[in-house]
Design a protein around this motif. Structure first.
Motif, PDB file in Angstrom:
ATOM      1  N   LYS A  24       0.158   3.119 -13.628  1.00  0.00           N
ATOM      2  CA  LYS A  24       1.412   3.422 -12.943  1.00  0.00           C
ATOM      3  C   LYS A  24       1.451   4.868 -12.472  1.00  0.00           C
ATOM      4  O   LYS A  24       0.962   5.762 -13.155  1.00  0.00           O
ATOM      5  N   PHE A  32       4.370   7.594 -10.198  1.00  0.00           N
ATOM      6  CA  PHE A  32       5.805   7.734  -9.944  1.00  0.00           C
ATOM      7  C   PHE A  32       6.029   8.765  -8.844  1.00  0.00           C
ATOM      8  O   PHE A  32       5.467   9.856  -8.899  1.00  0.00           O
ATOM      9  N   ARG A  57       9.769   3.733  -6.360  1.00  0.00           N
ATOM     10  CA  ARG A  57       9.541   5.020  -7.029  1.00  0.00           C
ATOM     11  C   ARG A  57       8.512   4.888  -8.140  1.00  0.00           C
ATOM     12  O   ARG A  57       7.831   5.836  -8.477  1.00  0.00           O
ATOM     13  N   GLU A  58       8.441   3.717  -8.706  1.00  0.00           N
ATOM     14  CA  GLU A  58       7.479   3.414  -9.772  1.00  0.00           C
ATOM     15  C   GLU A  58       6.533   2.370  -9.205  1.00  0.00           C
ATOM     16  O   GLU A  58       6.987   1.335  -8.725  1.00  0.00           O
ATOM     17  N   GLU A  77       2.077   0.825  -9.029  1.00  0.00           N
ATOM     18  CA  GLU A  77       0.819   0.762  -9.768  1.00  0.00           C
ATOM     19  C   GLU A  77      -0.349   0.961  -8.807  1.00  0.00           C
ATOM     20  O   GLU A  77      -0.427   0.313  -7.775  1.00  0.00           O
TER      21      GLU A  77
END
Lengths: 515, 515
Positions: free
Chosen positions: B233, B235, B249-250, B252
């Protein structure tokens, strides 16, 4: 160790002997079984730290900048071991059953999740500052003199009867609660300007499951009882992280919430899950002697729990007192209906007041059979990937020593967890036919099992490396392989060798890996 | 659709017909192929959002609290699809080759990593505030009148010639840089008190690879060229996230850094990796028509890059202008030796000054063959799991309609990516022998391929559901199965049915899944 292996004579290296199940003659491979034969006691964590760094399992994080307070990065072998543990768990908990679904929710959730879960109000440690040396200490870890036991910590601090564990001063501030959730700010507004922009990194994956209960139940047409499982990172702002990957601020969880109809008998379900997890850990290769149970006393239970049993692992075998050898591997908690009610728009307290005026959905469940609506109760087995990996490494670690005191490490990982299943080694790296054959064997095995090719050393050294990282089988391609199209397969644990036809190798290895 | 299926008469449901490769008679299964035959145009993202929620692929995150600005959680099928994509990538990039190692580094790294990578100074968006409506806007996205093009944005704002895109006011503040890294604070000190406690959530996984270069190279005895891959992940505090899982915003990443000896020819390696990735995406089932390349202009390159080629996917087929239909799926960047030098203790700039007085290690490489020491250059293919999953869902989406306008969705995912490989369905759920046989078949298949048991509807409805989630094969257990120990296997794409002996089912499915 290297000296020892180099000391093996060419004659030894190229001696011929015969082995079980072998119909052809096996050439040219050292068998050190005779040399190493003394088992050595269980390791402490430091032994594992050293092996883990040297062999590419775990590196100190941000090491080029002096690290970052007990943070660790997983190297090429560590990431495989973690993935194998996670996949083993997922297969066991999701695939092999018919009553559990998997999900993967966000790390950053709406702040209201943590307000209503109780984490904003209660997920904290009590901290005091030392006015003398400016250390920050956990109030619940300060040493209390025997004669003062029973007196509240606040009073003891006021009476100057407690001392700073760093400098010994008794000039400590009163305890204040320090929330262990990491804070951050969403969007362009700074938190000072706009409190609605405040967000947290999740301290547990469980809440991501609870808030998705209705979505999963509806989309998958589930009836109670059923469970929802999740693997993912969580973050806790620990004041005193430590002991390698046992306690880190960033860690990975394998959590499952099992939803049941409320029933007085359900506290017993905790025991059932404890048994299932004990079986699972033993199946992964952890010795029963290194596992024990701990029933959490009622006055130490988390705010959501009616009963919790921890499974402990013997992470500190070197400590003299048996009681201090154990630390939590995982916990199985009976969480009641606390979480689903807390996030529900229609749930009310004893006075009939809605407990959550912010929620837009009700997470109650309608039982078609009994025509009853209720908030399901939850049994939660919560395990850590990193703690499991550390336990596995410790339990797999073994040593053999020879009379000269030279030591060889063998990592007896369960074959299905081993990062590499088979290492394909050329006996002579300057012989293109042998190298080519070894690489071709690697490629042909790869789709079925994790295989690597390695020619960065003599055969004895290559064997030692593979033993140390837990590879169950070494496959050696030698001069004779070019003629008989067979290779030598060496077993990590017995060091026994068998001559196997290349055409039968994949099937042979797959059968042995199932043993 | 349900109406249509219910309208199938019992006679239709229990009619007998024969199929290819089938030696026995096949009973009792509807084949809707005749009814549905009209293909429908490619979907837009909204179509996928709806399917994804309804069928358990992707849910809006924190939905019970009104969501959280473009954050999404992956449901039971979404998590399988993501995992299948990640595993396919890992097998391709790490296992099938001999020159790439995997790692898994921390999300929170030492702050110095981001200082020396350049992210603290340069990873930002220029923002302006509207003094009228208090909106916060990206300065580089403000609409510039044709006659003003070429004039710097700062001047245009001072001259009141630009307007707030929300309220139309021209009273805007001057742009200020807003760093896109999420900030947090480590340990008990608040950031205001102790700046050394400031930390960031990583905005890319790449830096975790660079700072581990020496650890991996040493532990794994690697020689250049070799690569290090990582999935994890990242961010980014986007001001305007959106378009479902395309910009969150998050997210992988699947990043790989390939380390090579500095060489003028190496800009061409970018093309080689572009070709390899195009092949990989096509192999996953993405149509070539929906992929195209974009050479990033020199003045738009990131600070570390000498050349970058983006692979674009047609995420917006519904847009009229062809140019606006495309968005980045991934990028392949030539990062030079920027990162390794930036983190190295001995690297010096043109004036001979050390570029990094904080680093304790030098990340240069000594080439045994040429006896040269140098900082390797890097080619970086950086792909997103979520963007790949969205492209796969869009490309797999197809519809069939009948004359009444009823529509049926078929998700034509590559079998190896499909969340479920086989659904085992009992024709009669009130017949214990049939249910028992179906469940036993599920259990017997499970170790080899992902299978589920489902009895929550009539057979037509169950088929439709499995079509919609992309399950390649439905296996139906009917009354005759109890006698002939055979089942009907139905193909998702052709709707053709075959009668297969239970004893041959696993092998049959495994062969068909390889097609």
């Amino acid at each position: 160790m290297n000296t020892l292996l180099l000391a093996l004579s060419a004659a030894q290296l190229f001696r011929f002997f015969s082995f079980r199940h072998s119909s052809s003659t096996i050439p040219a491979l050292p068998n050190n079984k005779v040399i190493f034969d003394k088992a050595v006691a269980a390791p402490n964590i430091d032994t594992i730290v050293s092996l883990a760094k040297r062999r590419g399992f775990v590196f100190p994080s941000s090491e080029v900048y002096g690290g970052l307070g007990s943070a660790w990065d997983y190297g090429p072998l560590g990431v495989e071991l973690c993935n194998n543990v996670k996949q083993a768990w997922w297969r066991w908990i999701v695939y092999d059953r018919d009553d559990i679904e998997g999900i993967d929710s966000s790390i950053i959730l709406n702040r209201l999740v943590w307000q209503y879960s109780g984490h904003e109000a209660t997920f904290h440690d009590p901290l005091v500052d030392c006015r003398e040396c400016k250390s920050r200490l956990r109030a619940d870890k300060l040493e209390i003199p025997d004669e003062a036991r029973g007196t509240p910590v606040v009073e003891l601090i006021q009476q100057k009867r407690l001392k700073c564990s760093n400098c010994g001063s008794n000039d400590l501030t009163e305890p204040r609660n320090f929330n262990m959730m990491f804070r951050t700010t969403l969007g362009a507004a700074a938190a000072e300007e706009d409190p609605s922009a405040l967000a947290y990194l999740r301290p547990e994956t469980a809440q991501g499951i609870f808030i998705n209960f209705l979505n999963v139940q509806t989309a998958m047409r589930r009836k109670i009882p059923f469970g929802i499982a999740q693997i993912g990172k969580s973050f806790r702002n620990e004041i005193t992280p430590g002991n390698f990957i046992l306690r880190t601020r960033e860690f990975e969880q394998m959590e499952m919430e099992y939803f049941v109809k409320p029933d007085a008998e359900h506290l017993k379900l905790v025991d059932e899950w404890v048994e299932q997890y004990l079986d699972w850990f033993r199946g992964l290769g952890i010795s029963n002697d290194d596992l024990k149970l701990h029933e959490v006393p009622a006055d130490e239970l988390a705010h959501y729990s009616k009963r919790t049993v921890d499974i402990l692992y013997r992470y500190f075998p070197e400590r003299a007192e048996e009681e201090r050898q154990w630390e939590e591997l995982m916990g199985i908690a009976y969480r009641t209906d606390f979480d689903l009610r807390s996030h529900s728009s229609k749930a009310v307290d004893a006075e009939g007041t809605r407990v959550n005026p912010d929620s837009t959905e009700d997470l109650s469940y309608f039982d078609e059979a009994t025509k009853q609506r209720f908030y399901p109760h939850v049994i939660e087995p919560a395990a850590g990937v990193n703690r499991t990996v550390l336990a596995l490494l410790m339990d797999a670690y073994s040593e053999k020593s020879n009379d000269k005191g030279e030591t060889r490490v063998i990592l007896k990982l369960s074959p299905r967890l081993a990062p590499i299943k088979a290492a394909i080694l050329p006996l002579a790296k300057n012989k293109p036919e042998i190298v080519g054959m070894a690489k071709a064997i690697k490629r042909s095995l790869q789709p079925q099992l994790r295989a690597v090719y390695d020619d960065t050393g003599g055969i004895g050294k290559l064997y030692a490396r593979q033993d140390e990282i837990g590879t169950p089988f070494c496959v050696t391609v030698d001069h004779q392989s070019l003629e008989d199209e067979a290779v030598t397969v060496r077993d990590r644990d017995t060091w026994e060798q068998e001559r196997i036809k290349v055409s039968e190798l994949a099937e042979y290895l797959q059968n042995r890996l199932k043993e």
